[in-house]
Design a protein around this motif. Sequence first.
Motif, PDB file in Angstrom:
ATOM      1  N   TRP A 120       0.444  -1.507   0.108  1.00 48.81           N
ATOM      2  CA  TRP A 120       0.098  -0.076  -0.009  1.00 48.81           C
ATOM      3  C   TRP A 120       1.013   1.845  -0.173  1.00 48.81           C
ATOM      4  O   TRP A 120       2.068   1.122   0.367  1.00 48.81           O
ATOM      5  CB  TRP A 120      -0.622   0.134   1.440  1.00 48.81           C
ATOM      6  CG  TRP A 120      -1.746  -0.973   0.868  1.00 48.81           C
ATOM      7  CD1 TRP A 120      -2.151  -2.483   1.902  1.00 48.81           C
ATOM      8  CD2 TRP A 120      -3.432  -0.589   1.054  1.00 48.81           C
ATOM      9  NE1 TRP A 120      -3.182  -3.129   1.191  1.00 48.81           N
ATOM     10  CE2 TRP A 120      -4.195  -1.473   0.805  1.00 48.81           C
ATOM     11  CE3 TRP A 120      -4.112   1.031  -0.112  1.00 48.81           C
ATOM     12  CZ2 TRP A 120      -5.581  -1.996   0.682  1.00 48.81           C
ATOM     13  CZ3 TRP A 120      -5.064   0.575  -0.213  1.00 48.81           C
ATOM     14  CH2 TRP A 120      -6.078  -0.680  -0.221  1.00 48.81           C
ATOM     15  N   LYS A 125       0.046   5.977  -0.365  1.00 49.05           N
ATOM     16  CA  LYS A 125      -0.242   7.358  -0.117  1.00 49.05           C
ATOM     17  C   LYS A 125       0.494   7.942  -1.169  1.00 49.05           C
ATOM     18  O   LYS A 125       1.219   8.581  -0.348  1.00 49.05           O
ATOM     19  CB  LYS A 125      -1.167   7.355   1.170  1.00 49.05           C
ATOM     20  CG  LYS A 125      -1.616   8.376   1.323  1.00 49.05           C
ATOM     21  CD  LYS A 125      -1.918   9.287   2.533  1.00 49.05           C
ATOM     22  CE  LYS A 125      -3.131  10.878   3.088  1.00 49.05           C
ATOM     23  NZ  LYS A 125      -2.844  10.986   3.703  1.00 49.05           N
ATOM     24  N   ASN A 126      -0.478   8.627  -1.598  1.00 52.66           N
ATOM     25  CA  ASN A 126       0.644   9.836  -2.946  1.00 52.66           C
ATOM     26  C   ASN A 126       1.585   9.080  -2.823  1.00 52.66           C
ATOM     27  O   ASN A 126       2.938  10.185  -3.167  1.00 52.66           O
ATOM     28  CB  ASN A 126       0.323  11.139  -1.667  1.00 52.66           C
ATOM     29  CG  ASN A 126      -0.659  11.463  -2.017  1.00 52.66           C
ATOM     30  OD1 ASN A 126      -1.694  11.091  -2.686  1.00 52.66           O
ATOM     31  ND2 ASN A 126      -1.264  12.087  -0.803  1.00 52.66           N
ATOM     32  N   LEU A 134       2.666   4.239   4.176  1.00 52.99           N
ATOM     33  CA  LEU A 134       1.665   4.141   4.844  1.00 52.99           C
ATOM     34  C   LEU A 134       2.746   4.299   6.261  1.00 52.99           C
ATOM     35  O   LEU A 134       3.360   3.957   6.091  1.00 52.99           O
ATOM     36  CB  LEU A 134       1.059   3.955   4.481  1.00 52.99           C
ATOM     37  CG  LEU A 134      -0.132   3.452   3.750  1.00 52.99           C
ATOM     38  CD1 LEU A 134      -1.540   2.052   3.998  1.00 52.99           C
ATOM     39  CD2 LEU A 134      -1.330   4.619   2.833  1.00 52.99           C
ATOM     40  N   ASP A 151      -5.515  12.411   6.727  1.00 43.81           N
ATOM     41  CA  ASP A 151      -6.063  11.332   6.325  1.00 43.81           C
ATOM     42  C   ASP A 151      -6.494  11.440   4.549  1.00 43.81           C
ATOM     43  O   ASP A 151      -6.070  10.262   3.638  1.00 43.81           O
ATOM     44  CB  ASP A 151      -6.916   9.768   6.055  1.00 43.81           C
ATOM     45  CG  ASP A 151      -6.368  10.129   7.892  1.00 43.81           C
ATOM     46  OD1 ASP A 151      -4.732   9.565   7.849  1.00 43.81           O
ATOM     47  OD2 ASP A 151      -7.340  10.145   9.311  1.00 43.81           O
ATOM     48  N   LYS A 181      -5.112   9.877  -2.835  1.00 45.42           N
ATOM     49  CA  LYS A 181      -4.883   8.295  -3.185  1.00 45.42           C
ATOM     50  C   LYS A 181      -3.880   7.075  -2.954  1.00 45.42           C
ATOM     51  O   LYS A 181      -2.750   7.931  -2.319  1.00 45.42           O
ATOM     52  CB  LYS A 181      -4.428   9.142  -4.331  1.00 45.42           C
ATOM     53  CG  LYS A 181      -4.372   8.079  -5.867  1.00 45.42           C
ATOM     54  CD  LYS A 181      -3.793   8.816  -7.210  1.00 45.42           C
ATOM     55  CE  LYS A 181      -3.821   7.551  -7.941  1.00 45.42           C
ATOM     56  NZ  LYS A 181      -2.506   7.968  -9.496  1.00 45.42           N
ATOM     57  N   TYR A 182      -4.653   6.529  -2.657  1.00 51.53           N
ATOM     58  CA  TYR A 182      -4.202   5.310  -2.127  1.00 51.53           C
ATOM     59  C   TYR A 182      -4.108   4.447  -3.075  1.00 51.53           C
ATOM     60  O   TYR A 182      -5.287   3.907  -3.668  1.00 51.53           O
ATOM     61  CB  TYR A 182      -4.885   4.985  -0.700  1.00 51.53           C
ATOM     62  CG  TYR A 182      -4.969   5.507   0.188  1.00 51.53           C
ATOM     63  CD1 TYR A 182      -4.151   5.015   1.987  1.00 51.53           C
ATOM     64  CD2 TYR A 182      -5.901   6.947   0.362  1.00 51.53           C
ATOM     65  CE1 TYR A 182      -4.641   6.115   2.797  1.00 51.53           C
ATOM     66  CE2 TYR A 182      -5.731   7.596   1.744  1.00 51.53           C
ATOM     67  CZ  TYR A 182      -5.021   7.145   3.337  1.00 51.53           C
ATOM     68  OH  TYR A 182      -5.416   8.117   3.873  1.00 51.53           O
ATOM     69  N   ASN A 225      -6.473   2.017  -7.408  1.00 48.71           N
ATOM     70  CA  ASN A 225      -6.071   3.015  -6.185  1.00 48.71           C
ATOM     71  C   ASN A 225      -7.874   3.231  -5.442  1.00 48.71           C
ATOM     72  O   ASN A 225      -8.625   3.072  -6.349  1.00 48.71           O
ATOM     73  CB  ASN A 225      -5.064   3.907  -7.218  1.00 48.71           C
ATOM     74  CG  ASN A 225      -6.503   4.202  -8.226  1.00 48.71           C
ATOM     75  OD1 ASN A 225      -7.183   5.430  -7.683  1.00 48.71           O
ATOM     76  ND2 ASN A 225      -5.966   4.590  -9.473  1.00 48.71           N
ATOM     77  N   ASN A 282      -9.572   6.612  -4.210  1.00 47.01           N
ATOM     78  CA  ASN A 282      -9.774   8.074  -3.533  1.00 47.01           C
ATOM     79  C   ASN A 282      -9.920   8.652  -2.534  1.00 47.01           C
ATOM     80  O   ASN A 282     -11.928   7.991  -1.814  1.00 47.01           O
ATOM     81  CB  ASN A 282      -9.889   9.143  -4.933  1.00 47.01           C
ATOM     82  CG  ASN A 282      -9.042   8.969  -5.978  1.00 47.01           C
ATOM     83  OD1 ASN A 282      -7.954   9.326  -5.928  1.00 47.01           O
ATOM     84  ND2 ASN A 282      -9.396   8.858  -7.399  1.00 47.01           N
TER      85      ASN A 282
END
Length: 907
Positions: free
Chosen positions: A634, A636-637, A641, A666, A669-670, A684, A686
């Motif tokens: 995983w 994020k951006n 994480l 929080d 975009k993951y 992904n 959002n």
Amino acid sequence: MLKRLKKMKKKEEKKSAAFLRKLDPAYQVEKGHKIKMQIEVANPDAEVKWFKNGQEIHPTGSRYIFESVGNKRFLTINNCSLADDAAYMCVVGDEKTVTELFVKEPPVLIVRNLEDQMVMKGERVEFECEVSEEGAQVKWEKDGVELTRDESFKYRFKKDGCKHVLIINEVTKEDCGHYRVKTNGGQSLAELMVQEKQLEVYQSIADLTVKAKDQAVFKCEVSDENVKGIWYKNGVEVKPDARTHITHIGRIHKLTIDDVKPEDEGDYTFVPEGNAFNLSAKLNFLEVKIDFVPRQDPPKIHLDCMGRTAESTILVVAGNKLRLDVPITGDPAPTVVWTKGEKVLTDSDGRVHVESTKGHCIFTIEGAERQDEGVYSVIVRNPAGEDTADINVKVVDVPDPPEAPRILSVGEDSCIVQWDLPLFDGGQPVIGYVLERKKKKSYRWMRLNFDPYKETTYEAKRMIEGVAYEMRIYAVNAIGMSRPSAASQPFVPVAPTSEPTGLCVDDISDTSISLKWRAPERIGSAELEGYGVEYCKEGSDEWIPAFSGLTDRTSVIIRDLPTGEKMQFRVRAYNMAGPSPPASLQQAVTIREIMQRPKIWLPRNLRQTLIKKVGETINLVIPFQGKPRPQVTWTKNNEPLDPKLVSIRNSDTDTILFIRRSERKDSGKYDVQVQIENVEDKANVNIQIVDLPGPPQSLKVMDIWGFNVALEWKPPKDNGNCEITGYTIQKADKKTMEWYTVYEQYRRTNCVVSDLIMGNEYMFRVYAINMVGLSPEPCLSKDSAYIQKTGIVYKHPSYKEHDFSEAPKFTHPLMSRSVISGYNATLSCSVRGIPKPKITWYKNKMDITNEAKYRMFSNQGVLTLEIRKPCPFDGGVYMCKAVNASGEDLVECKLEVRSPVIKDIKK
């Protein structure tokens, strides 16, 4: 009943002058119960008559009960029978109301069921059952075909109260089958088995050894007391004479020879008529040789057979008399002593009798028992010496009953029963066994075999699936048949289920396999106990249970299998009858992990931006596939994480992202990636975390004119991470500072506040709104707005009033009537007029307004004159007059008052 209801004509209900409430269209009641019919008449003194199928009903005993309560009339019918199923009518004067009563007959139940029967060919059979109601109709069937009374009178039907009997005369093998009795509330089934008659020998004739002038009796007993027979001596038929007697009493046949002579010695045979066997025995003549001896002759025992060999053993059937008659000689006459072991036997022993006659000593035991078996010694003495002899006596009896039989297995209509040998065979070898069965709730045992069955395992057939049975066993030897054993445990014949369906491989790895299947198509009458799963290596016949016991599930995971081996798998369903046929895979399966490309299955709700409020929990479950287990990553951006803020949990089939309490930071975009070696898949999500907006900015009063104020402001700096959907504008009088909402969900950043009050000074404030709600704080205007007073005087508009006045007019006239003297009468009409007119009532043109006999009512323009108990003098012309400022109107009618008719009552 439904057909009769449909045939009933539907008529339009007309208002009735006699009936306030008529009978219902139909009534229904169960046989034996009571029904109550009700009407309501307009006149409480009206005479009511009831009819059944056109015939008037009169009260007789407690059968029909008539009741009158106020305007209500009741007809009650007690203990309804089928004869009460009819059309009923109630008559009041010239009017009538009709209905129909349906009597429902309760179902007839079978109280006592039919019993299975096994009979011999040619016998008469009666199947008897008992139903819950006398005189009920039943139907008899054989193997699904209805039985009727035929010309040959083979089938006869008898009815005695609640009992119903099917009689079959002189049954044949064709009458075997299942017989069923049916009622409208149940049925009962029983089986008839017919055996060919086979003659059984209960007691065979025995060899005899008799002395001269004694009596010889040959006796036998057969199963059929109607069978005759012929006696033969050395192949020649024996004819009765003075010394020879032939008797046949019931099942016992006897040949008696009196005063036996040497020529009577020979072979005797009894041949039953119509049977291909005979019974034979030998008559031996015992000649006592007495040599001349001088006086003082020592005693001598004269027996042809002495000793303890099998040939010299004397057999006696338990319960019969044991008689030992021993010839002796000696001079002087010797004394005789009988002993058994060391005990001397005398007459004081109760059942034992000892006597001596000239040349004989006789020893008798009444009702021989098993403990009487042994070696008996006779000792004779006189002054010249003594002699002894031993006689071996064996008491034989029917065997002991076997222990309760065991049910090894059951089938759809059969079972396999097994039992142990009896503990004691009665002194004679057991030649076989007789089996009986019965239904658990029945009291009648049915024999399954007539010839003794030699084995100790038996397959009983022709049973009914789903019915509980019990079994018991008799042991048979040459003496007869034992008492029955205790009954077996109850058992129910059931068939195994069909094989499970749809067996297939759901998943496979290097050491395990997942199988799934569906339930069998046919379960049967027994409950499904579970499934057994087995496996074996290809080429081997050794099936190994995958786990101990049975499973209720239709899918299993078998672990710890050898990697790379080819394995066969099968599944069987189990019930009380045992395992079903196996369901197997079509081909062997190699235990090896199968490569599967990684693939992310992004849920539909995550394919668009996921919006959550601050403080809410985020729990994303994203399933994927791939073998072996893929590696999950995983970001994020495009950054890793923070495990302190976000929890990630992975399994073989999905990955979970969890944030316990979300914050604005929080949002973003993951990206999730699953990878197996060099093959990967990405997806992904959002996430947008939204909050309440901040207050608007720079609220200003831009202009004031008349009663209006123009306002303008700027959007808030913080929109709460989502779009501003509108504004709420409020005003407050500066004196009270009570806030009132002017606009809600207002989209623009400027507005005009109107309808303000002259001479007041106002303050304004604005709230921003987004999808979460109102901003916590408003934006307050820095300046107030004062509404100037002006000299303008408001002039009310002038209107011409409308004239609503209207002259009286009767909209419903008075109607002429004829009433009965003594009953209150009313006259009604309706009038309209503006203003409300004054009403005056006249009789024969005389004003009756103030007379006590009359009461006048007026309600919403409806005028009513009530005449209290009029007499014939109150008849005449009545007039109603309405007057107001615009005019007048009147109506009139005639009233006739009749005397009541009085009927003569006969005493």
